[in-house]
Design a protein around this motif. Structure first.
Motif, PDB file in Angstrom:
ATOM      1  N   PRO A  78     -16.403  51.955  76.161  1.00  0.00           N
ATOM      2  CA  PRO A  78     -16.772  50.714  76.838  1.00  0.00           C
ATOM      3  C   PRO A  78     -17.507  51.000  78.156  1.00  0.00           C
ATOM      4  CG  PRO A  78     -14.505  50.618  76.073  1.00  0.00           C
ATOM      5  CD  PRO A  78     -14.980  52.043  75.887  1.00  0.00           C
ATOM      6  N   HIS A  79     -18.433  50.116  78.497  1.00  0.00           N
ATOM      7  CA  HIS A  79     -19.251  50.311  79.697  1.00  0.00           C
ATOM      8  C   HIS A  79     -18.396  50.491  80.954  1.00  0.00           C
ATOM      9  CE1 HIS A  79     -22.724  50.157  82.264  1.00  0.00           C
ATOM     10  NE2 HIS A  79     -22.272  49.086  82.898  1.00  0.00           N
ATOM     11  N   GLU A  80     -17.336  49.739  81.075  1.00  0.00           N
ATOM     12  CA  GLU A  80     -16.470  49.865  82.256  1.00  0.00           C
ATOM     13  C   GLU A  80     -15.864  51.267  82.340  1.00  0.00           C
ATOM     14  OE1 GLU A  80     -16.121  47.826  84.886  1.00  0.00           O
ATOM     15  OE2 GLU A  80     -17.674  46.621  83.922  1.00  0.00           O
ATOM     16  N   GLU A  81     -15.522  51.838  81.202  1.00  0.00           N
ATOM     17  CA  GLU A  81     -14.986  53.208  81.204  1.00  0.00           C
ATOM     18  C   GLU A  81     -16.061  54.211  81.597  1.00  0.00           C
ATOM     19  OE1 GLU A  81     -13.008  56.512  78.233  1.00  0.00           O
ATOM     20  OE2 GLU A  81     -12.718  54.395  77.757  1.00  0.00           O
ATOM     21  N   LEU A  82     -17.274  54.027  81.081  1.00  0.00           N
ATOM     22  CA  LEU A  82     -18.365  54.927  81.461  1.00  0.00           C
ATOM     23  C   LEU A  82     -18.596  54.866  82.968  1.00  0.00           C
ATOM     24  CD1 LEU A  82     -20.555  56.899  80.374  1.00  0.00           C
ATOM     25  CD2 LEU A  82     -22.101  54.942  80.395  1.00  0.00           C
ATOM     26  N   LYS A  83     -18.624  53.670  83.519  1.00  0.00           N
ATOM     27  CA  LYS A  83     -18.797  53.532  84.974  1.00  0.00           C
ATOM     28  C   LYS A  83     -17.683  54.244  85.730  1.00  0.00           C
ATOM     29  CE  LYS A  83     -19.145  49.102  85.669  1.00  0.00           C
ATOM     30  NZ  LYS A  83     -19.455  47.754  86.176  1.00  0.00           N
ATOM     31  N   SER A  84     -16.458  54.130  85.234  1.00  0.00           N
ATOM     32  CA  SER A  84     -15.332  54.764  85.930  1.00  0.00           C
ATOM     33  C   SER A  84     -15.408  56.281  85.862  1.00  0.00           C
ATOM     34  CB  SER A  84     -13.999  54.268  85.374  1.00  0.00           C
ATOM     35  OG  SER A  84     -13.746  54.806  84.097  1.00  0.00           O
ATOM     36  N   ARG A  85     -16.070  56.822  84.853  1.00  0.00           N
ATOM     37  CA  ARG A  85     -16.220  58.281  84.746  1.00  0.00           C
ATOM     38  C   ARG A  85     -17.307  58.833  85.672  1.00  0.00           C
ATOM     39  NH1 ARG A  85     -15.882  59.986  78.356  1.00  0.00           N
ATOM     40  NH2 ARG A  85     -14.015  58.773  77.799  1.00  0.00           N
ATOM     41  N   THR A  86     -18.108  57.974  86.246  1.00  0.00           N
ATOM     42  CA  THR A  86     -19.205  58.435  87.100  1.00  0.00           C
ATOM     43  C   THR A  86     -18.699  59.277  88.263  1.00  0.00           C
ATOM     44  OG1 THR A  86     -20.505  56.501  86.485  1.00  0.00           O
ATOM     45  CG2 THR A  86     -21.223  57.692  88.439  1.00  0.00           C
TER      46      THR A  86
END
Length: 112
Positions: A78-86
């Motif tokens: 999910p996009h929110e997870e990708l953002k959190s991995r940044t």
């Protein structure tokens, strides 16, 4: 970049947390493109894995196709997870891309 280091290649709109080094290439909307920057980085880096937002499949056919051409095994989250991995990235490369979900987290490998 060393083995397992993460590099986030992102569009102009992705929020970048404090922590990773940032190369901000965004000049104006669309310049440089996600495709141009990703192609260039992949010529220079050894990449063993990649992660993108699941939403790219439904919303951005061009970015989705580009990712499929480059990565036979692409992890989708999910996009929110990708953002959190940044924040885990050693480096963030911000493009001028102005289309949604044009982001990918690259996991570096070794050339030997």
């Amino acid at each position: 970049m060393g083995h397992t280091d993460l590099v986030m290649v992102c569009d102009a709109g992705l929020p970048i947390p404090e922590g990773p080094a940032v190369v901000d290439l965004a000049f104006r909307a669309g310049v440089p493109s996600f495709a141009d920057v990703l192609d260039g980085l992949l010529e220079e880096l050894e990449v063993e894995g990649a992660t993108a937002a699941r939403e790219v499949r439904d919303v951005n056919a061009a970015a989705s196709g580009l990712l499929d051409r480059h990565f036979s095994e692409l992890e989708l989250v999910p996009h929110e997870e990708l953002k959190s991995r940044t924040h885990l990235a050693r480096l963030v490369v911000r493009t001028g891309e102005a289309s949604p979900y044009a982001n990918v987290l690259l996991r570096c490998g070794v050339p030997f």
